[in-house]
Design a protein around this motif. Sequence first.
Motif, PDB file in Angstrom:
ATOM      1  N   THR A   1       0.841  -1.197   0.000  1.00 10.41           N
ATOM      2  CA  THR A   1       0.000   0.000   0.000  1.00 10.41           C
ATOM      3  C   THR A   1       0.878   1.251   0.000  1.00 10.41           C
ATOM      4  O   THR A   1       2.088   1.191   0.191  1.00 10.41           O
ATOM      5  CB  THR A   1      -0.909   0.021   1.233  1.00 10.41           C
ATOM      6  OG1 THR A   1      -0.100   0.229   2.404  1.00 10.41           O
ATOM      7  CG2 THR A   1      -1.681  -1.283   1.375  1.00 10.41           C
TER       8      THR A   1
ATOM      9  N   ASP B   1       0.647   3.500   2.229  1.00  2.00           N
ATOM     10  CA  ASP B   1       0.782   3.981   3.613  1.00  2.00           C
ATOM     11  C   ASP B   1       2.238   4.329   3.904  1.00  2.00           C
ATOM     12  O   ASP B   1       3.153   3.565   3.584  1.00  2.00           O
ATOM     13  CB  ASP B   1       0.323   2.901   4.591  1.00  2.00           C
ATOM     14  CG  ASP B   1      -1.185   2.739   4.578  1.00  2.00           C
ATOM     15  OD1 ASP B   1      -1.669   1.732   5.126  1.00  2.00           O
ATOM     16  OD2 ASP B   1      -1.857   3.611   4.022  1.00  2.00           O
ATOM     17  N   HIS B   2       2.426   5.500   4.501  1.00  2.00           N
ATOM     18  CA  HIS B   2       3.750   5.982   4.899  1.00  2.00           C
ATOM     19  C   HIS B   2       4.688   6.217   3.726  1.00  2.00           C
ATOM     20  O   HIS B   2       5.902   6.263   3.896  1.00  2.00           O
ATOM     21  CB  HIS B   2       4.386   5.027   5.927  1.00  2.00           C
ATOM     22  CG  HIS B   2       3.587   4.943   7.187  1.00  2.00           C
ATOM     23  ND1 HIS B   2       3.556   5.971   8.107  1.00  2.00           N
ATOM     24  CD2 HIS B   2       2.767   3.982   7.653  1.00  2.00           C
ATOM     25  CE1 HIS B   2       2.745   5.624   9.106  1.00  2.00           C
ATOM     26  NE2 HIS B   2       2.253   4.440   8.855  1.00  2.00           N
TER      27      HIS B   2
ATOM     28  N   TRP C   1       2.120  11.253   2.951  1.00  2.00           N
ATOM     29  CA  TRP C   1       1.552   9.904   2.990  1.00  2.00           C
ATOM     30  C   TRP C   1       0.088   9.915   3.404  1.00  2.00           C
ATOM     31  O   TRP C   1      -0.684   9.061   2.976  1.00  2.00           O
ATOM     32  CB  TRP C   1       2.379   8.968   3.872  1.00  2.00           C
ATOM     33  CG  TRP C   1       2.409   9.265   5.335  1.00  2.00           C
ATOM     34  CD1 TRP C   1       3.370   9.957   6.009  1.00  2.00           C
ATOM     35  CD2 TRP C   1       1.456   8.857   6.323  1.00  2.00           C
ATOM     36  NE1 TRP C   1       3.062  10.020   7.339  1.00  2.00           N
ATOM     37  CE2 TRP C   1       1.896   9.340   7.568  1.00  2.00           C
ATOM     38  CE3 TRP C   1       0.272   8.127   6.273  1.00  2.00           C
ATOM     39  CZ2 TRP C   1       1.190   9.131   8.737  1.00  2.00           C
ATOM     40  CZ3 TRP C   1      -0.433   7.906   7.449  1.00  2.00           C
ATOM     41  CH2 TRP C   1       0.039   8.417   8.662  1.00  2.00           C
ATOM     42  N   SER C   2      -0.311  10.872   4.236  1.00  2.00           N
ATOM     43  CA  SER C   2      -1.726  10.925   4.629  1.00  2.00           C
ATOM     44  C   SER C   2      -2.583  11.595   3.563  1.00  2.00           C
ATOM     45  O   SER C   2      -3.806  11.494   3.586  1.00  2.00           O
ATOM     46  CB  SER C   2      -1.888  11.675   5.941  1.00  2.00           C
ATOM     47  OG  SER C   2      -1.708  13.064   5.743  1.00  2.00           O
TER      48      SER C   2
ATOM     49  N   ASN D   1      -6.257   6.315  -0.953  1.00  2.00           N
ATOM     50  CA  ASN D   1      -5.603   5.163  -0.338  1.00  2.00           C
ATOM     51  C   ASN D   1      -6.387   3.875  -0.578  1.00  2.00           C
ATOM     52  O   ASN D   1      -5.793   2.800  -0.693  1.00  2.00           O
ATOM     53  CB  ASN D   1      -5.421   5.400   1.157  1.00  2.00           C
ATOM     54  CG  ASN D   1      -4.280   6.360   1.449  1.00  2.00           C
ATOM     55  OD1 ASN D   1      -3.305   6.417   0.704  1.00  2.00           O
ATOM     56  ND2 ASN D   1      -4.404   7.129   2.506  1.00  2.00           N
TER      57      ASN D   1
ATOM     58  N   ASP E   1       4.790  13.114   8.223  1.00  2.00           N
ATOM     59  CA  ASP E   1       3.716  13.360   7.258  1.00  2.00           C
ATOM     60  C   ASP E   1       3.966  14.652   6.496  1.00  2.00           C
ATOM     61  O   ASP E   1       3.181  15.604   6.583  1.00  2.00           O
ATOM     62  CB  ASP E   1       2.370  13.397   7.986  1.00  2.00           C
ATOM     63  CG  ASP E   1       1.198  13.347   7.019  1.00  2.00           C
ATOM     64  OD1 ASP E   1       0.117  13.844   7.383  1.00  2.00           O
ATOM     65  OD2 ASP E   1       1.374  12.833   5.900  1.00  2.00           O
TER      66      ASP E   1
END
Length: 125
Positions: free
Chosen positions: A27, A29-30, A52-53, A73, A103
């Motif tokens: 994914t 994420d981050h 990332w967010s 996402n 972030d």
Amino acid sequence: VQLQASGGGLVQPGGSMNLSCLASGRTLDHLSVEWVRQAPGKEREVVAAISWSGSKTEYSESVKGRFTISKDNAKNTVYLQMNSLKLEDTALYYCGADYAPNDEPIVRNYGMSYWGEGTLVTVSS
């Protein structure tokens, strides 16, 4: 992570185009993700980056107000909505990603851990 950029093509000046960067293998994420473009005879340029967010973005002065980067996402995809396209936006567009310690968007012409194949955007009348 494998990245696949798509959505390029031919568009007239003033037109719009939406590029997609699909991630597979893991994914997003981050991972901070950016769009970079390379035109013949010109310096490689980071046009947009997203944290990332997805809450923070950065744009180059050349595209600010015309391009919008966003992240879904759930679809593991980052988009680049390009409006009011100009002849000078013609380039090969790449997406790149790297792990972010916080972030904040990572902005690098080179050195991202993951790169996708480019998608060609041609702005011409």
